[in-house]
Design a protein around this motif. Structure first.
Motif, mmCIF file in Angstrom:
data_model
loop_
_atom_site.group_PDB
_atom_site.id
_atom_site.type_symbol
_atom_site.label_atom_id
_atom_site.label_comp_id
_atom_site.label_asym_id
_atom_site.label_seq_id
_atom_site.Cartn_x
_atom_site.Cartn_y
_atom_site.Cartn_z
ATOM 1 N N GLY A 1 -3.322 10.844 3.878
ATOM 2 C CA GLY A 1 -3.657 9.740 4.777
ATOM 3 C C GLY A 1 -4.389 8.584 4.164
ATOM 4 O O GLY A 1 -4.708 7.617 4.860
ATOM 5 N N GLN A 2 -4.662 8.644 2.881
ATOM 6 C CA GLN A 2 -5.399 7.560 2.237
ATOM 7 C C GLN A 2 -4.478 6.388 1.941
ATOM 8 O O GLN A 2 -3.352 6.582 1.488
ATOM 9 C CB GLN A 2 -6.044 8.053 0.948
ATOM 10 C CG GLN A 2 -6.983 7.045 0.321
ATOM 11 C CD GLN A 2 -7.753 7.623 -0.831
ATOM 12 O OE1 GLN A 2 -7.569 8.776 -1.202
ATOM 13 N NE2 GLN A 2 -8.636 6.824 -1.409
ATOM 14 N N LEU A 3 -4.947 5.172 2.194
ATOM 15 C CA LEU A 3 -4.217 3.948 1.890
ATOM 16 C C LEU A 3 -4.636 3.456 0.516
ATOM 17 O O LEU A 3 -5.769 3.041 0.316
ATOM 18 C CB LEU A 3 -4.516 2.861 2.918
ATOM 19 C CG LEU A 3 -3.652 2.752 4.153
ATOM 20 C CD1 LEU A 3 -4.144 1.627 5.039
ATOM 21 C CD2 LEU A 3 -2.193 2.538 3.800
ATOM 22 N N ARG B 1 -9.463 3.016 10.740
ATOM 23 C CA ARG B 1 -9.609 2.612 9.349
ATOM 24 C C ARG B 1 -10.488 1.383 9.214
ATOM 25 O O ARG B 1 -10.450 0.477 10.055
ATOM 26 C CB ARG B 1 -8.241 2.301 8.724
ATOM 27 C CG ARG B 1 -7.304 3.491 8.658
ATOM 28 C CD ARG B 1 -6.105 3.164 7.806
ATOM 29 N NE ARG B 1 -5.129 4.225 7.735
ATOM 30 C CZ ARG B 1 -5.175 5.234 6.873
ATOM 31 N NH1 ARG B 1 -6.204 5.344 6.045
ATOM 32 N NH2 ARG B 1 -4.216 6.136 6.866
ATOM 33 N N GLN C 1 -11.075 5.939 3.617
ATOM 34 C CA GLN C 1 -10.209 7.089 3.861
ATOM 35 C C GLN C 1 -9.925 7.305 5.340
ATOM 36 O O GLN C 1 -9.074 8.114 5.688
ATOM 37 C CB GLN C 1 -10.835 8.342 3.258
ATOM 38 C CG GLN C 1 -10.849 8.319 1.739
ATOM 39 C CD GLN C 1 -11.411 9.598 1.158
ATOM 40 O OE1 GLN C 1 -12.532 9.988 1.459
ATOM 41 N NE2 GLN C 1 -10.636 10.259 0.320
ATOM 42 N N GLN D 1 0.463 5.048 1.488
ATOM 43 C CA GLN D 1 -0.312 6.026 2.257
ATOM 44 C C GLN D 1 0.128 7.399 1.782
ATOM 45 O O GLN D 1 1.266 7.815 2.037
ATOM 46 C CB GLN D 1 -0.078 5.856 3.757
ATOM 47 C CG GLN D 1 -0.886 6.829 4.601
ATOM 48 C CD GLN D 1 -0.723 6.543 6.078
ATOM 49 O OE1 GLN D 1 -1.142 5.504 6.577
ATOM 50 N NE2 GLN D 1 -0.101 7.466 6.792
ATOM 51 N N PHE E 1 0.838 -1.195 0.000
ATOM 52 C CA PHE E 1 0.000 0.000 0.000
ATOM 53 C C PHE E 1 0.878 1.253 0.000
ATOM 54 O O PHE E 1 1.992 1.247 0.537
ATOM 55 C CB PHE E 1 -0.864 0.071 1.273
ATOM 56 C CG PHE E 1 -1.874 -1.026 1.429
ATOM 57 C CD1 PHE E 1 -1.533 -2.202 2.090
ATOM 58 C CD2 PHE E 1 -3.158 -0.894 0.947
ATOM 59 C CE1 PHE E 1 -2.457 -3.212 2.259
ATOM 60 C CE2 PHE E 1 -4.096 -1.900 1.113
ATOM 61 C CZ PHE E 1 -3.738 -3.058 1.777
ATOM 62 N N MET F 1 -6.221 7.466 14.018
ATOM 63 C CA MET F 1 -6.957 7.263 12.766
ATOM 64 C C MET F 1 -7.594 5.871 12.841
ATOM 65 O O MET F 1 -6.888 4.882 13.115
ATOM 66 C CB MET F 1 -6.011 7.339 11.571
ATOM 67 C CG MET F 1 -6.671 6.993 10.243
ATOM 68 S SD MET F 1 -7.738 8.314 9.653
ATOM 69 C CE MET F 1 -6.501 9.324 8.791
#
Lengths: 110, 112
Positions: free
Chosen positions: A41-43, B91, B105, A37, A35, B89
């Motif tokens: 902050g999006q994976l 997820r 997100q 990031q 992945f 965070m």
């Protein structure tokens, strides 16, 4: 549980350079993902690669499951490649619960 | 939907309040996972579901944390009596067939 180690922890490159990121894992796996990031902050999924080699544009990945490691290659790096790269694995013989390494933080300077 | 959707994106709450975080997985995906990620760390497993059944909750840190997926689609992670150490965070991910997992997100939770 399975242990995942990623190296190097930090990497700083000049735009255009190539790099190799490594993921070692402590047990046999039947799932492995890479992945990215991004700075927001999006994976983002890069590769699903429990074995073999795959390529997608400037990125490619190889997993040698028998030797318990995977490599992510980034060629001709761009500033947009900056971020943290994670490897996540799932142990063989069980349900897939992705176990993550601590990541490699990449900064690409223009 | 086209991807995994989490709401809210950001949540600020006072210590002691309860919060509920929502996850809407990719349509048809069987497995749904919850993770927590501290700054500078990789995501850490909390719990996961196959359809509506909670298969593993070994990662939930204590009994203030709970999750449900009553109809096998949308899931809610609830944190009761929030503490500052819960700031992170959160997820959510989903997977069709126990192979590739796709993440939303995330929800950035701040407990003040």
């Amino acid at each position: 549980g399975i242990q995942v180690e990623q190296s190097p922890p930090d990497l700083i490159l000049q735009e255009g350079a190539n790099s190799t990121l490594r993921c070692n894992f402590s047990d046999s796996v039947n799932n492995l993902q890479w992945f990215h990031q991004n700075p927001w902050g999006q994976l983002i999924n890069l590769f699903y690669i429990p074995s073999g080699t795959k390529q997608n544009g400037r990125l490619s990945a190889t997993t040698v499951a028998t030797e318990r490691y995977s490599l992510l290659y980034i060629s001709s790096s761009q500033t947009t490649d900056s971020g943290v790269y994670f490897c996540a694995v799932g142990s063989s013989g069980g349900s897939y619960i992705p176990t993550f390494g601590r990541g490699t933080s990449l900064i690409v300077h223009p | 939907g086209a991807g995994v959707s989490q709401s809210p994106r950001y949540k600020v709450t006072k210590r002691g309040q309860d919060v509920a975080l929502r996850c809407d997985p990719i349509s048809g995906h069987v497995s749904l996972y919850w993770y927590r990620q501290a700054l500078g760390q990789g995501p850490e497993f909390l719990t996961y579901f196959n359809y509506e059944a909670q298969q593993d909750k070994s990662g939930l840190p204590n009994d203030r944390f709970s999750a449900e997926r009553p109809e096998g689609s949308i899931s809610t992670l609830t944190i009761q009596r929030t503490e500052q150490r819960d700031s992170a965070m959160y997820r959510c991910a989903s997977s069709l067939n126990q192979r590739e997992a796709f993440f939303g997100q995330g929800t950035r939770l701040t407990v003040v």
